[in-house]
Design an enzyme around this catalytic site. Structure first.
Site, PDB file in Angstrom:
ATOM      1  N   ALA A  14      10.930  16.851-119.644  1.00  0.00           N
ATOM      2  CA  ALA A  14      12.216  16.344-119.136  1.00  0.00           C
ATOM      3  C   ALA A  14      12.116  15.839-117.697  1.00  0.00           C
ATOM      4  CB  ALA A  14      13.286  17.418-119.259  1.00  0.00           C
ATOM      5  N   ARG A  16      11.097  13.001-116.865  1.00  0.00           N
ATOM      6  CA  ARG A  16      11.285  11.541-116.880  1.00  0.00           C
ATOM      7  C   ARG A  16      11.999  11.154-118.170  1.00  0.00           C
ATOM      8  NH1 ARG A  16       6.115   9.284-117.804  1.00  0.00           N
ATOM      9  NH2 ARG A  16       4.937  11.235-117.768  1.00  0.00           N
ATOM     10  N   ASN A  91      10.625  17.250-127.231  1.00  0.00           N
ATOM     11  CA  ASN A  91      10.672  15.850-126.794  1.00  0.00           C
ATOM     12  C   ASN A  91       9.364  15.371-126.170  1.00  0.00           C
ATOM     13  OD1 ASN A  91      12.127  13.338-125.612  1.00  0.00           O
ATOM     14  ND2 ASN A  91      11.294  14.383-123.814  1.00  0.00           N
ATOM     15  N   SER A 143       9.868   9.052-134.070  1.00  0.00           N
ATOM     16  CA  SER A 143       9.936   7.646-133.649  1.00  0.00           C
ATOM     17  C   SER A 143      10.048   6.754-134.865  1.00  0.00           C
ATOM     18  CB  SER A 143       8.657   7.285-132.877  1.00  0.00           C
ATOM     19  OG  SER A 143       8.559   5.883-132.724  1.00  0.00           O
ATOM     20  N   TYR A 156      -0.510   7.700-132.657  1.00  0.00           N
ATOM     21  CA  TYR A 156       0.895   8.003-132.332  1.00  0.00           C
ATOM     22  C   TYR A 156       1.748   8.039-133.610  1.00  0.00           C
ATOM     23  CZ  TYR A 156       5.425   7.363-129.907  1.00  0.00           C
ATOM     24  OH  TYR A 156       6.715   7.493-129.446  1.00  0.00           O
ATOM     25  N   ALA A 158       0.784   8.619-136.655  1.00  0.00           N
ATOM     26  CA  ALA A 158       0.425   9.800-137.451  1.00  0.00           C
ATOM     27  C   ALA A 158       1.098  11.046-136.881  1.00  0.00           C
ATOM     28  CB  ALA A 158      -1.092   9.977-137.480  1.00  0.00           C
TER      29      ALA A 158
HETATM   30  P1  NAP Z   1       7.986   9.349-120.822  1.00  0.00           P
HETATM   31  O1  NAP Z   1       8.961   8.619-119.966  1.00  0.00           O
HETATM   32  O2  NAP Z   1       6.556   8.936-120.773  1.00  0.00           O
HETATM   33  O3  NAP Z   1       8.109  10.928-120.512  1.00  0.00           O
HETATM   34  C1  NAP Z   1       7.287  11.843-121.179  1.00  0.00           C
HETATM   35  C2  NAP Z   1       7.651  13.249-120.766  1.00  0.00           C
HETATM   36  O4  NAP Z   1       6.813  14.159-121.491  1.00  0.00           O
HETATM   37  C3  NAP Z   1       7.431  13.523-119.298  1.00  0.00           C
HETATM   38  O5  NAP Z   1       8.440  14.391-118.823  1.00  0.00           O
HETATM   39  C4  NAP Z   1       6.072  14.239-119.287  1.00  0.00           C
HETATM   40  O6  NAP Z   1       5.892  15.116-118.176  1.00  0.00           O
HETATM   41  C5  NAP Z   1       6.170  15.029-120.570  1.00  0.00           C
HETATM   42  N1  NAP Z   1       4.870  15.456-121.089  1.00  0.00           N
HETATM   43  C6  NAP Z   1       3.787  14.696-121.364  1.00  0.00           C
HETATM   44  N2  NAP Z   1       2.792  15.474-121.838  1.00  0.00           N
HETATM   45  C7  NAP Z   1       3.265  16.744-121.867  1.00  0.00           C
HETATM   46  C8  NAP Z   1       2.714  17.986-122.232  1.00  0.00           C
HETATM   47  N3  NAP Z   1       1.461  18.100-122.703  1.00  0.00           N
HETATM   48  N4  NAP Z   1       3.478  19.105-122.122  1.00  0.00           N
HETATM   49  C9  NAP Z   1       4.753  19.027-121.650  1.00  0.00           C
HETATM   50  N5  NAP Z   1       5.327  17.863-121.282  1.00  0.00           N
HETATM   51  C10 NAP Z   1       4.583  16.742-121.385  1.00  0.00           C
HETATM   52  O7  NAP Z   1       8.394   9.253-122.372  1.00  0.00           O
HETATM   53  P2  NAP Z   1       9.814   8.888-123.073  1.00  0.00           P
HETATM   54  O8  NAP Z   1       9.833   7.427-123.330  1.00  0.00           O
HETATM   55  O9  NAP Z   1      10.915   9.538-122.358  1.00  0.00           O
HETATM   56  O10 NAP Z   1       9.598   9.581-124.497  1.00  0.00           O
HETATM   57  C11 NAP Z   1      10.069  10.893-124.802  1.00  0.00           C
HETATM   58  C12 NAP Z   1       9.821  11.165-126.281  1.00  0.00           C
HETATM   59  O11 NAP Z   1      10.478  10.172-127.070  1.00  0.00           O
HETATM   60  C13 NAP Z   1       8.341  11.104-126.675  1.00  0.00           C
HETATM   61  O12 NAP Z   1       8.068  12.083-127.651  1.00  0.00           O
HETATM   62  C14 NAP Z   1       8.196   9.717-127.282  1.00  0.00           C
HETATM   63  O13 NAP Z   1       7.141   9.653-128.181  1.00  0.00           O
HETATM   64  C15 NAP Z   1       9.549   9.566-127.951  1.00  0.00           C
HETATM   65  N6  NAP Z   1       9.927   8.175-128.198  1.00  0.00           N
HETATM   66  C16 NAP Z   1      10.065   7.290-127.166  1.00  0.00           C
HETATM   67  C17 NAP Z   1      10.426   5.975-127.450  1.00  0.00           C
HETATM   68  C18 NAP Z   1      10.603   4.950-126.378  1.00  0.00           C
HETATM   69  O14 NAP Z   1      10.825   3.775-126.725  1.00  0.00           O
HETATM   70  N7  NAP Z   1      10.565   5.288-125.111  1.00  0.00           N
HETATM   71  C19 NAP Z   1      10.630   5.581-128.776  1.00  0.00           C
HETATM   72  C20 NAP Z   1      10.486   6.512-129.792  1.00  0.00           C
HETATM   73  C21 NAP Z   1      10.139   7.811-129.486  1.00  0.00           C
HETATM   74  P3  NAP Z   1       5.186  14.601-116.791  1.00  0.00           P
HETATM   75  O15 NAP Z   1       6.210  13.688-116.138  1.00  0.00           O
HETATM   76  O16 NAP Z   1       4.954  15.831-116.014  1.00  0.00           O
HETATM   77  O17 NAP Z   1       3.956  13.866-117.199  1.00  0.00           O
END
Ligand code: NAP
Length: 248
Positions: A14, A16, A91, A143, A156, A158
């Protein structure tokens, strides 16, 4: 109307993007929010302050969701700090895109561990608390790519398809204990994860979406509020698409 009053939520990733959006909207709906980050300490601590100012209890935890032991320790800490867990939002997620021809074994394994194994780790660790309470709502952030597939994202896709199978199985296993488990399939949500893409590609995606825009973290967060709250008390095992009609 505040839909999450007197509920405690734990939200992974959370610091970002979507996770941050979920945390803010949950707090605005009266939820106490425990949330995690992997390395972004400064934004996580700033978020903790911002949420606390809304009059709820909020705390940031540094915890790698892909590590089983860390997930167990996290749940124990949250139960001790907050006294209960009513909602789990899985998430946290990453991308390491490449065509299969160029994808390394390390990049395949890392994406599966961070996106999919994390869901096993967190759900297993939280299960005991939910069973004791005889209630709980789990929301897994899948997703559109997990439903449809995407060239260059086999790891991703998978991981996200795996989350859907896991979600439906947990809904079947835990339904009789009043523990619900659903998934959200966001389409194209504009966050740092998608900032990496070039503007021309992004515009062509926006143009192809029936609602003619990328989604926002708030769009996804509002769907999470519904699935986390008692408004969805009779809904489990579902995949809710939040994609502006992309897959229609
Ligand atoms: P993001 O902006 O890249 O943020 C990812 C978040 O996950 C960050 O808070 C990060 O923490 C945290 N994180 C990464 N690796 C981690 C780990 N091993 N343990 C705990 N936290 C971890 O991504 P987002 O776009 O918000 O996406 C959030 C979710 O929605 C993801 O699962 C993504 O696959 C899914 N999603 C996104 C989209 C899209 O279009 N954006 C579409 C479909 C699904 P740090 O900041 O500390 O690295």
């Amino acid at each position: 109307m505040k839909l999450l009053e007197n509920k405690t939520a734990i939200i992974t990733g959370a610091s970002r993007g979507i996770g941050m959006g979920i945390s803010k909207i949950f707090a605005a709906h009266g939820a106490n929010v425990a949330f995690t980050y992997a390395s972004s300490e400064a934004p996580a601590l700033a978020l903790e302050k911002e949420l606390t100012a809304l009059g709820v209890k909020a705390k940031a935890y540094k915890s790698d969701a892909s590590q089983y032991d860390q997930a167990e320790a996290l749940i124990a800490a949250v139960v001790s700090d907050f006294g209960a867990i009513d909602i789990l939002i899985n998430n946290a997620g990453v991308t390491k895109d490449n065509l299969l021809m160029r994808m390394s074994e390390e990049d395949f394994d890392a994406v599966i561990e961070i996106n999919l194994k994390s869901v096993f780790n967190m759900t297993k660790a939280a299960q005991r608390t939910f069973l004791k309470q005889r209630s709980g709502s789990i929301v897994n952030m899948s997703s559109v790519v997990g439903v449809k597939g995407n060239a260059g994202q086999s790891n991703y896709a998978a991981s996200k398809a795996g989350m859907i199978g896991f979600t439906k199985s947990i809904a079947l296993e835990l339904g009789s204990r009043n523990i619900r488990c659903n998934a959200i399939a966001p389409g194209f949500i504009e966050t740092e994860m998608t900032d990496k893409l070039d503007e021309k590609t992004v515009q062509s995606w926006r143009d192809g979406i029936p609602l003619k825009r990328g989604g926002t973290p708030e769009d996804v967060a509002n769907a999470c509020v519904f699935l986390a709250s008692d408004l969805s008390a009779y809904i489990t095992g579902q995949v809710l698409h939040v994609d502006g009609g992309m897959l229609t």
